[in-house]
Design a protein around this motif. Sequence first.
Motif, PDB file in Angstrom:
ATOM      1  N   SER A 157       0.833  -1.205   0.000  1.00  0.00           N
ATOM      2  CA  SER A 157       0.000   0.000   0.000  1.00  0.00           C
ATOM      3  C   SER A 157       0.865   1.252   0.000  1.00  0.00           C
ATOM      4  O   SER A 157       0.573   2.217  -0.715  1.00  0.00           O
ATOM      5  CB  SER A 157      -0.938  -0.004   1.218  1.00  0.00           C
ATOM      6  N   GLU A 158       1.935   1.255   0.788  1.00  0.00           N
ATOM      7  CA  GLU A 158       2.847   2.406   0.825  1.00  0.00           C
ATOM      8  C   GLU A 158       3.467   2.654  -0.552  1.00  0.00           C
ATOM      9  O   GLU A 158       3.568   3.792  -1.009  1.00  0.00           O
ATOM     10  CB  GLU A 158       3.947   2.187   1.866  1.00  0.00           C
ATOM     11  N   LYS A 159       3.873   1.594  -1.224  1.00  0.00           N
ATOM     12  CA  LYS A 159       4.463   1.733  -2.562  1.00  0.00           C
ATOM     13  C   LYS A 159       3.433   2.281  -3.551  1.00  0.00           C
ATOM     14  O   LYS A 159       3.740   3.161  -4.364  1.00  0.00           O
ATOM     15  CB  LYS A 159       5.022   0.398  -3.047  1.00  0.00           C
ATOM     16  N   LEU A 160       2.209   1.775  -3.475  1.00  0.00           N
ATOM     17  CA  LEU A 160       1.157   2.242  -4.384  1.00  0.00           C
ATOM     18  C   LEU A 160       0.895   3.741  -4.187  1.00  0.00           C
ATOM     19  O   LEU A 160       0.829   4.499  -5.164  1.00  0.00           O
ATOM     20  CB  LEU A 160      -0.132   1.446  -4.178  1.00  0.00           C
ATOM     21  N   ILE A 161       0.773   4.181  -2.944  1.00  0.00           N
ATOM     22  CA  ILE A 161       0.524   5.601  -2.666  1.00  0.00           C
ATOM     23  C   ILE A 161       1.696   6.447  -3.168  1.00  0.00           C
ATOM     24  O   ILE A 161       1.505   7.497  -3.788  1.00  0.00           O
ATOM     25  CB  ILE A 161       0.269   5.826  -1.161  1.00  0.00           C
TER      26      ILE A 161
ATOM     27  N   ASP B 200       3.787   5.701  -5.602  1.00  0.00           N
ATOM     28  CA  ASP B 200       3.809   5.684  -7.068  1.00  0.00           C
ATOM     29  C   ASP B 200       2.740   6.583  -7.682  1.00  0.00           C
ATOM     30  O   ASP B 200       2.868   7.015  -8.832  1.00  0.00           O
ATOM     31  CB  ASP B 200       3.641   4.253  -7.588  1.00  0.00           C
ATOM     32  N   LEU B 201       1.686   6.857  -6.924  1.00  0.00           N
ATOM     33  CA  LEU B 201       0.590   7.699  -7.427  1.00  0.00           C
ATOM     34  C   LEU B 201       0.744   9.180  -7.079  1.00  0.00           C
ATOM     35  O   LEU B 201      -0.073   9.994  -7.512  1.00  0.00           O
ATOM     36  CB  LEU B 201      -0.748   7.194  -6.875  1.00  0.00           C
ATOM     37  N   GLN B 202       1.759   9.543  -6.322  1.00  0.00           N
ATOM     38  CA  GLN B 202       1.916  10.931  -5.862  1.00  0.00           C
ATOM     39  C   GLN B 202       1.921  11.940  -6.995  1.00  0.00           C
ATOM     40  O   GLN B 202       1.401  13.034  -6.843  1.00  0.00           O
ATOM     41  CB  GLN B 202       3.187  11.080  -5.018  1.00  0.00           C
ATOM     42  N   THR B 203       2.512  11.625  -8.117  1.00  0.00           N
ATOM     43  CA  THR B 203       2.614  12.585  -9.222  1.00  0.00           C
ATOM     44  C   THR B 203       1.449  12.503 -10.213  1.00  0.00           C
ATOM     45  O   THR B 203       1.460  13.177 -11.236  1.00  0.00           O
ATOM     46  CB  THR B 203       3.937  12.379  -9.992  1.00  0.00           C
ATOM     47  N   HIS B 204       0.465  11.681  -9.909  1.00  0.00           N
ATOM     48  CA  HIS B 204      -0.678  11.502 -10.816  1.00  0.00           C
ATOM     49  C   HIS B 204      -1.948  12.131 -10.233  1.00  0.00           C
ATOM     50  O   HIS B 204      -2.198  12.013  -9.038  1.00  0.00           O
ATOM     51  CB  HIS B 204      -0.932  10.012 -11.064  1.00  0.00           C
ATOM     52  N   THR B 205      -2.736  12.754 -11.091  1.00  0.00           N
ATOM     53  CA  THR B 205      -4.022  13.282 -10.636  1.00  0.00           C
ATOM     54  C   THR B 205      -5.131  12.234 -10.782  1.00  0.00           C
ATOM     55  O   THR B 205      -6.079  12.227 -10.009  1.00  0.00           O
ATOM     56  CB  THR B 205      -4.419  14.543 -11.437  1.00  0.00           C
TER      57      THR B 205
ATOM     58  N   ILE C 128      -7.200   6.290  -2.436  1.00  0.00           N
ATOM     59  CA  ILE C 128      -7.085   7.467  -1.570  1.00  0.00           C
ATOM     60  C   ILE C 128      -5.746   7.410  -0.838  1.00  0.00           C
ATOM     61  O   ILE C 128      -5.134   6.351  -0.709  1.00  0.00           O
ATOM     62  CB  ILE C 128      -8.269   7.552  -0.585  1.00  0.00           C
ATOM     63  N   ASP C 129      -5.300   8.578  -0.366  1.00  0.00           N
ATOM     64  CA  ASP C 129      -3.983   8.666   0.285  1.00  0.00           C
ATOM     65  C   ASP C 129      -3.974   8.216   1.735  1.00  0.00           C
ATOM     66  O   ASP C 129      -2.952   7.754   2.242  1.00  0.00           O
ATOM     67  CB  ASP C 129      -3.460  10.109   0.233  1.00  0.00           C
TER      68      ASP C 129
ATOM     69  N   ALA D  61      -8.330  -0.655   2.535  1.00  0.00           N
ATOM     70  CA  ALA D  61      -8.463   0.606   3.272  1.00  0.00           C
ATOM     71  C   ALA D  61      -8.141   1.824   2.405  1.00  0.00           C
ATOM     72  O   ALA D  61      -8.486   2.957   2.759  1.00  0.00           O
ATOM     73  CB  ALA D  61      -7.560   0.584   4.508  1.00  0.00           C
ATOM     74  N   TYR D  62      -7.500   1.613   1.265  1.00  0.00           N
ATOM     75  CA  TYR D  62      -7.136   2.695   0.344  1.00  0.00           C
ATOM     76  C   TYR D  62      -8.032   2.729  -0.895  1.00  0.00           C
ATOM     77  O   TYR D  62      -7.845   3.577  -1.762  1.00  0.00           O
ATOM     78  CB  TYR D  62      -5.680   2.527  -0.117  1.00  0.00           C
ATOM     79  N   PHE D  63      -8.970   1.792  -0.980  1.00  0.00           N
ATOM     80  CA  PHE D  63      -9.824   1.660  -2.167  1.00  0.00           C
ATOM     81  C   PHE D  63     -11.221   2.169  -1.843  1.00  0.00           C
ATOM     82  O   PHE D  63     -12.023   1.485  -1.208  1.00  0.00           O
ATOM     83  CB  PHE D  63      -9.874   0.191  -2.598  1.00  0.00           C
TER      84      PHE D  63
END
Length: 194
Positions: free
Chosen positions: A100-104, A106-111, A144-145, A157-159
């Motif tokens: 989950s940490e890696k997914l969040i 990796d998505l930091q620069t994406h809208t 979600i973050d 929990a992030y979906f």
Amino acid sequence: MTSKLVLASNNPGKLAEFGTLLATIGFDVRPQGQFNVPEADEPFHTFVENALEKARHAARLTGLPALADDSGVCVNALAGQPGVQSARYAGAPKSDVRNSEKLIADLQTHTDKSAYYYCVLVYVRHADDPQPVIADGRWKGTIIDVPRGSNGFGYDAYFEVDGLGKTAAELGAAEKNQLSHRAQALRVLLDKLR
């Protein structure tokens, strides 16, 4: 009359979910561990190939019909990743927290944070079945973050589920089992097996 069916998994949640629904059409579902079947390799890049490999493996070692699934979360901005690597996204050993940490990260620069859970179920009558029964399901949402909820596992929990305003981890088991990608695929499979 009931027929034995081996589930190519030892996951008690899957056994309960699949077992209850498949019993309605005459199957007695048993986990592969009951037959000392080790986990199959999942060497492929697609859900359907991995599920087929697991089903054939269980059928080959037990002589029984088998059911397998392969599932994961696919994120549109990441070209479908983590996909089939969902359980091992952050490498070995498997870790829901690190994945989950890696997914969040990796998505930091994406809208675009849109995603979907995807599940493929494969049923084979025997190991060399030339016509496996294949069903799939897709559950749309947004990553979600900040995690919310304590139910579920993996990325739940992030979906945040489209149209609900709740994460998969905020849903009760009964509600999740009605809506999820796995539930959708299982309904399709049941219709085909009937």
